[in-house]
Motif scaffolding. Structure first.
Motif, PDB file in Angstrom:
ATOM      1  N   GLU A  23       0.839  -1.195   0.000  1.00 31.98           N
ATOM      2  CA  GLU A  23       0.000   0.000   0.000  1.00 31.98           C
ATOM      3  C   GLU A  23       0.870   1.239   0.000  1.00 31.98           C
ATOM      4  OE1 GLU A  23      -2.337   0.755   3.492  1.00 31.98           O
ATOM      5  OE2 GLU A  23      -0.649   0.483   4.829  1.00 31.98           O
ATOM      6  N   THR A  24       0.349   2.298  -0.571  1.00 32.77           N
ATOM      7  CA  THR A  24       0.995   3.596  -0.501  1.00 32.77           C
ATOM      8  C   THR A  24      -0.109   4.645  -0.455  1.00 32.77           C
ATOM      9  OG1 THR A  24       2.680   5.048  -1.451  1.00 32.77           O
ATOM     10  CG2 THR A  24       1.226   3.914  -3.010  1.00 32.77           C
ATOM     11  N   GLY A  25       0.192   5.758   0.172  1.00 33.20           N
ATOM     12  CA  GLY A  25      -0.849   6.776   0.281  1.00 33.20           C
ATOM     13  C   GLY A  25      -0.326   8.093   0.814  1.00 33.20           C
ATOM     14  N   TRP A  26      -1.257   9.020   0.953  1.00 32.11           N
ATOM     15  CA  TRP A  26      -0.950  10.386   1.353  1.00 32.11           C
ATOM     16  C   TRP A  26      -2.034  10.880   2.290  1.00 32.11           C
ATOM     17  CZ3 TRP A  26       3.084  13.499   0.768  1.00 32.11           C
ATOM     18  CH2 TRP A  26       2.916  14.853   0.972  1.00 32.11           C
ATOM     19  N   ASN A  27      -1.634  11.470   3.423  1.00 25.88           N
ATOM     20  CA  ASN A  27      -2.551  12.134   4.357  1.00 25.88           C
ATOM     21  C   ASN A  27      -2.303  13.628   4.259  1.00 25.88           C
ATOM     22  OD1 ASN A  27      -1.685   9.439   6.081  1.00 25.88           O
ATOM     23  ND2 ASN A  27      -3.852   9.865   6.052  1.00 25.88           N
ATOM     24  N   TYR A  28      -3.366  14.397   4.091  1.00 24.32           N
ATOM     25  CA  TYR A  28      -3.246  15.845   3.968  1.00 24.32           C
ATOM     26  C   TYR A  28      -4.174  16.519   4.963  1.00 24.32           C
ATOM     27  CZ  TYR A  28      -3.703  20.535   2.123  1.00 24.32           C
ATOM     28  OH  TYR A  28      -3.729  21.897   2.005  1.00 24.32           O
ATOM     29  N   THR A  29      -3.629  17.462   5.737  1.00 24.88           N
ATOM     30  CA  THR A  29      -4.402  18.272   6.679  1.00 24.88           C
ATOM     31  C   THR A  29      -4.417  19.700   6.155  1.00 24.88           C
ATOM     32  OG1 THR A  29      -3.652  16.871   8.489  1.00 24.88           O
ATOM     33  CG2 THR A  29      -4.621  18.980   9.088  1.00 24.88           C
ATOM     34  N   PRO A  30      -5.604  20.302   5.905  1.00 19.49           N
ATOM     35  CA  PRO A  30      -5.677  21.645   5.322  1.00 19.49           C
ATOM     36  C   PRO A  30      -4.969  22.733   6.136  1.00 19.49           C
ATOM     37  CG  PRO A  30      -7.833  20.608   5.321  1.00 19.49           C
ATOM     38  CD  PRO A  30      -6.923  19.715   6.096  1.00 19.49           C
ATOM     39  N   SER A  31      -5.020  22.640   7.459  1.00 20.25           N
ATOM     40  CA  SER A  31      -4.327  23.607   8.308  1.00 20.25           C
ATOM     41  C   SER A  31      -3.941  22.909   9.604  1.00 20.25           C
ATOM     42  CB  SER A  31      -5.199  24.831   8.598  1.00 20.25           C
ATOM     43  OG  SER A  31      -6.266  24.478   9.445  1.00 20.25           O
ATOM     44  N   GLU A  32      -3.046  23.512  10.348  1.00 15.92           N
ATOM     45  CA  GLU A  32      -2.582  22.891  11.597  1.00 15.92           C
ATOM     46  C   GLU A  32      -3.710  22.697  12.605  1.00 15.92           C
ATOM     47  OE1 GLU A  32       0.985  24.386  13.390  1.00 15.92           O
ATOM     48  OE2 GLU A  32       1.727  25.055  11.438  1.00 15.92           O
ATOM     49  N   GLY A  89      -5.229   6.724  -0.953  1.00 22.80           N
ATOM     50  CA  GLY A  89      -4.332   5.576  -0.972  1.00 22.80           C
ATOM     51  C   GLY A  89      -4.674   4.576  -2.054  1.00 22.80           C
ATOM     52  N   ILE A  90      -3.717   3.710  -2.327  1.00 22.09           N
ATOM     53  CA  ILE A  90      -3.891   2.617  -3.273  1.00 22.09           C
ATOM     54  C   ILE A  90      -3.263   1.372  -2.655  1.00 22.09           C
ATOM     55  CG2 ILE A  90      -1.796   3.247  -4.529  1.00 22.09           C
ATOM     56  CD1 ILE A  90      -3.184   2.180  -7.077  1.00 22.09           C
TER      57      ILE A  90
END
Length: 122
Positions: free
Chosen positions: A58-67, A76-77
């Motif tokens: 698996e690979t993926g990305w977590n994104y938070t718009p602001s702190e 993810g995939i």
């Protein structure tokens, strides 16, 4: 159908700036004796077995718009080969409480081992 499953895996997480985290994971799964049974019109149908090994990447990305944002986006995939084969895509929105959230350190390696028992009746 009743089956037992053992999963051993690891995930590496790395920070990319204040708002983004990437991850890659690898897991091995073994399904013990999962035979499905089906009947139709008084006859027993051939039963497939799910017993065997599967490897998942698996690979993926977590994104938070602001702190201070309580929301985070997870993309993810996952690919599987072995007894179970296929590709899966994941899009999710996670929520968090500021009192309990502790962001993972950059370069963190997570290990897990899980045993599950599944029973499906129909």
């Amino acid at each position: 159908m009743t089956s037992d499953r053992l999963v051993l895996g690891a995930r590496y997480t790395r920070d990319y700036g204040k708002r983004g985290k990437g991850y890659v994971g690898l897991a091995y799964q073994y399904e013990f004796g999962g035979d499905a049974r089906a009947h139709w019109n008084g006859y027993d149908l051939p039963s497939p077995s799910v017993e065997g090994s599967t490897v998942r990447l698996e690979t993926g990305w977590n994104y938070t718009p602001s702190e201070n944002s309580p929301l985070a986006l997870d993309l993810g995939i996952t690919g599987s080969t072995g007894k179970e084969r296929g590709v899966g895509f994941r899009v999710g929105v996670n929520t968090r409480s500021e009192r309990t959230f502790k962001p993972p350190r950059s370069g963190r390696l997570s290990l897990c081992a899980v045993r599950t028992k599944n029973t499906i009746e129909g």
